[in-house]
Write an enzyme that holds these catalytic residues in place. Structure first.
Site, short mmCIF file in Angstrom:
data_model
loop_
_atom_site.label_atom_id
_atom_site.label_comp_id
_atom_site.label_asym_id
_atom_site.label_seq_id
_atom_site.Cartn_x
_atom_site.Cartn_y
_atom_site.Cartn_z
N THR A 34 1.60 33.76 -27.59
CA THR A 34 2.56 34.50 -26.78
C THR A 34 2.71 35.94 -27.24
OG1 THR A 34 3.85 32.56 -26.31
CG2 THR A 34 5.03 34.60 -26.23
N ASP A 50 4.83 37.81 -21.75
CA ASP A 50 3.65 37.52 -20.93
C ASP A 50 3.88 36.15 -20.28
OD1 ASP A 50 3.33 36.03 -23.36
OD2 ASP A 50 1.29 35.62 -22.71
N ARG A 52 1.32 33.45 -20.14
CA ARG A 52 0.26 32.47 -20.39
C ARG A 52 0.77 31.33 -21.29
NH1 ARG A 52 -5.60 34.24 -22.59
NH2 ARG A 52 -5.79 34.78 -20.37
N LYS A 66 8.76 32.66 -19.80
CA LYS A 66 9.12 32.61 -21.22
C LYS A 66 10.44 33.31 -21.52
CE LYS A 66 4.29 32.50 -22.53
NZ LYS A 66 3.21 33.07 -23.32
N GLY A 80 6.09 30.02 -29.69
CA GLY A 80 5.92 28.86 -30.55
C GLY A 80 5.60 27.65 -29.72
N SER A 162 2.01 35.54 -31.20
CA SER A 162 0.70 35.93 -31.72
C SER A 162 0.33 37.36 -31.30
CB SER A 162 -0.36 34.95 -31.22
OG SER A 162 -0.32 34.86 -29.83
N ASP A 199 -4.73 40.17 -27.36
CA ASP A 199 -4.49 38.90 -28.06
C ASP A 199 -4.99 37.76 -27.17
OD1 ASP A 199 -3.43 36.86 -29.70
OD2 ASP A 199 -1.63 36.80 -28.43
N SER A 202 -2.36 35.43 -25.48
CA SER A 202 -1.48 35.96 -24.42
C SER A 202 -2.31 36.39 -23.23
CB SER A 202 -0.70 37.17 -24.94
OG SER A 202 -0.16 36.89 -26.21
#
Lengths: 267, 233
Positions: A34, A50, A52, A66, A80, A162, A199, A202
């Protein structure tokens, strides 16, 4: 065996050996790789995320939410384990709702923060939720980060997940005090994009939530930098199975009324 | 993602914390770096936490654990102050921290330095290290950066320093530790407590003294970029 009673840890040793030899893989949780961020601007707080959701290397939801609801004036981004962020924010938001019924006052960000950190600390890091909590209450705008082990920070700008390193690089170079609403949204969107593009965990779209005194603005899919490039010209059709014969919507009546005015503490 | 950066690692205050007594009070000092593994989670954190009007504590070790301990102790001291009808002593504060640290020693990874002023004993510093013992000291150092400072304090600490001397000693010590300890960094924060009250101070990273082989602070690349004239090819 030399064990003098009590517990036997033979199976721990065996499991360790099996994992070491690569015979079995240790179990893993579904994580939302994330990028979530938040910043304090001129008259409130802006949160970003984001969309995903992943299970290992598979993208299992391309447009998930999220940014979770905590209270009308407080929202919370979660990174997480998906189940944990969802469960912990839902639980605390219901505790806040009950607290509002009890006191008849608007929830404070510090209350949400304390409830979240108490839960996470109690589970010693096993509830893997990394959160960015933001809101505006009677004491002004607040932004906090909460780590899975229950530690908290208070910051003018924060990133988690992340993609936090990519997003932080945007904040560190562009954040300044007293940003306007539009400047703030632009930097938040840019930070999330840094996560989306740099990343692997994400991706997809940018969600934004702007919180100001007595006002909130949830901008779902504020930016869609990864649109679908091909849609079948024929479209999709489903065979007719169950027909809808009648539709009638009965709005539910509000049964509990929150009385905002008046000082509940005084008689 | 870089496998070396483990964001699920416990947040720890790889730290330099210091408490020093002087003629009339105490000075507490700390750096401002909070890290998760090799990532700096917060570069401007405040590790000197208020417990009461006249008692503060420097936290080191696990951030979560030290926050919980200081939250409980603040709550107990608040009750204690109301019941007593007067400010709590530094000794009581330190003993409450010891009580929690000792009785939960298997659960907690935190070392603390308590410092403050009260009318009975004046300025006092108590160290409460990992196992939950309590040590009254003229000066105390803690955290990962403290290993670089033992010799320095043996040499530089003097009985009966003035407030200014003590504060300069603390700032010098923290900046020395920042220079050598990778887990310490950022700014230096100090809290001075005496009969007159509390003074908080803040020394930005670019205003700290430079030590052996350290370089002058430079404008960041970003500042140079915005100031520079466009390059022509």
């Amino acid at each position: 065996m030399e064990n003098s009673g009590g517990f036997s840890f033979d199976l721990c040793k065996r499991n360790g050996w099996l994992v070491e030899k690569g015979i079995v893989k240790p179990p893993s949780f579904t994580k939302t790789g994330t990028t979530i961020v938040g910043l304090v601007f001129q008259d409130g707080v802006i949160l970003g995320a984001d969309t995903r959701a992943t299970a290992g290397s598979i993208v299992c939801d391309k447009n998930c939410e999220k940014i979770h609801y905590m209270a009308p004036n407080i929202y919370c981004c979660g990174a997480g384990t998906a189940a944990d962020t969802e469960a912990v924010t839902d639980m605390v938001s219901s505790q806040l709702q009950l607290h509002r019924y009890h006191t008849g006052r608007e929830s404070r960000v510090i209350t949400a923060l304390t409830l979240l950190k108490k839960h996470l600390f109690g589970y010693q890091g096993y509830v893997s939720a990394a959160l960015v909590l933001g809101g505006v209450d009677c004491t002004g705008p607040h932004l906090h980060t909460i780590y899975p082990h229950g530690s908290t920070d208070t910051l003018p700008f924060a990133t988690m997940g992340s993609g936090s390193l990519a997003a932080m690089s945007v904040f560190e170079s562009k954040y300044k005090e007293g940003l306007t609403r539009d400047e703030g949204i632009k930097i938040v969107t840019e930070a999330i994009c840094a996560g989306i593009f740099n990343d692997l965990g994400s991706g997809s779209n940018v969600d934004v939530c702007v919180l100001t005194k007595g006002h909130k603005e949830y901008l779902r899919n504020n930016l869609m930098p990864n649109p679908r490039t091909y849609v079948s010209a024929k479209g999709y059709s489903f065979s007719k199975k169950t027909e809808v014969l009648m539709t009638k919507v009965t709005p539910l009546k509000e049964r509990v009324e929150v009385i905002e005015a008046g000082d509940a503490m005084e008689e | 993602m870089d496998p070396k950066i483990d964001s699920s690692a416990p947040i720890s205050t790889g730290t330099t914390i210091i408490g020093v007594t002087y003629n009339g009070g105490v000075v507490l000092g700390a750096d401002s770096r909070t890290s998760t593994g090799v990532y700096v989670a917060n570069r401007a954190s405040d590790k000197i936490t208020q417990l009461t009007d006249n008692v503060y504590v420097c936290r080191s070790g696990s951030a979560a654990d030290s926050q919980v301990v200081s939250d409980y102790v603040r709550y107990f001291l608040h009750q204690h102050t109301i019941q007593l009808g007067q400010p709590a002593t530094v000794k009581v504060a330190a003993n409450l921290i010891r009580l929690l640290s000792y009785s939960n020693k298997k659960m907690l990874q935190t070392g603390m330095i308590v410092g403050g002023w009260d009318k009975y004993e004046g300025g006092k510093i108590y160290g409460v290290p990992l196992g939950g013992t309590i040590i009254e000291q003229p000066f105390a150092i803690g955290g990962s950066g403290s290993s670089y400072l033992y010799g320095f304090f043996d040499q530089a600490w003097k009985e009966g320093m003035t407030k200014e001397e003590a504060e300069q000693l603390v700032v010098k010590a923290v900046s020395l530790a920042i220079a050598r300890d990778g887990a310490s960094g950022g700014v230096v924060r100090t809290v001075t407590i005496n009969s007159e009250g509390v003074t908080k101070n803040f020394y930005p990273g670019d205003q700290l003294p430079l030590w052996y082989e350290e370089l002058e602070p430079q404008n960041s690349l970003l500042d140079i970029q915005t100031e520079a004239v466009p390059m022509s090819i």
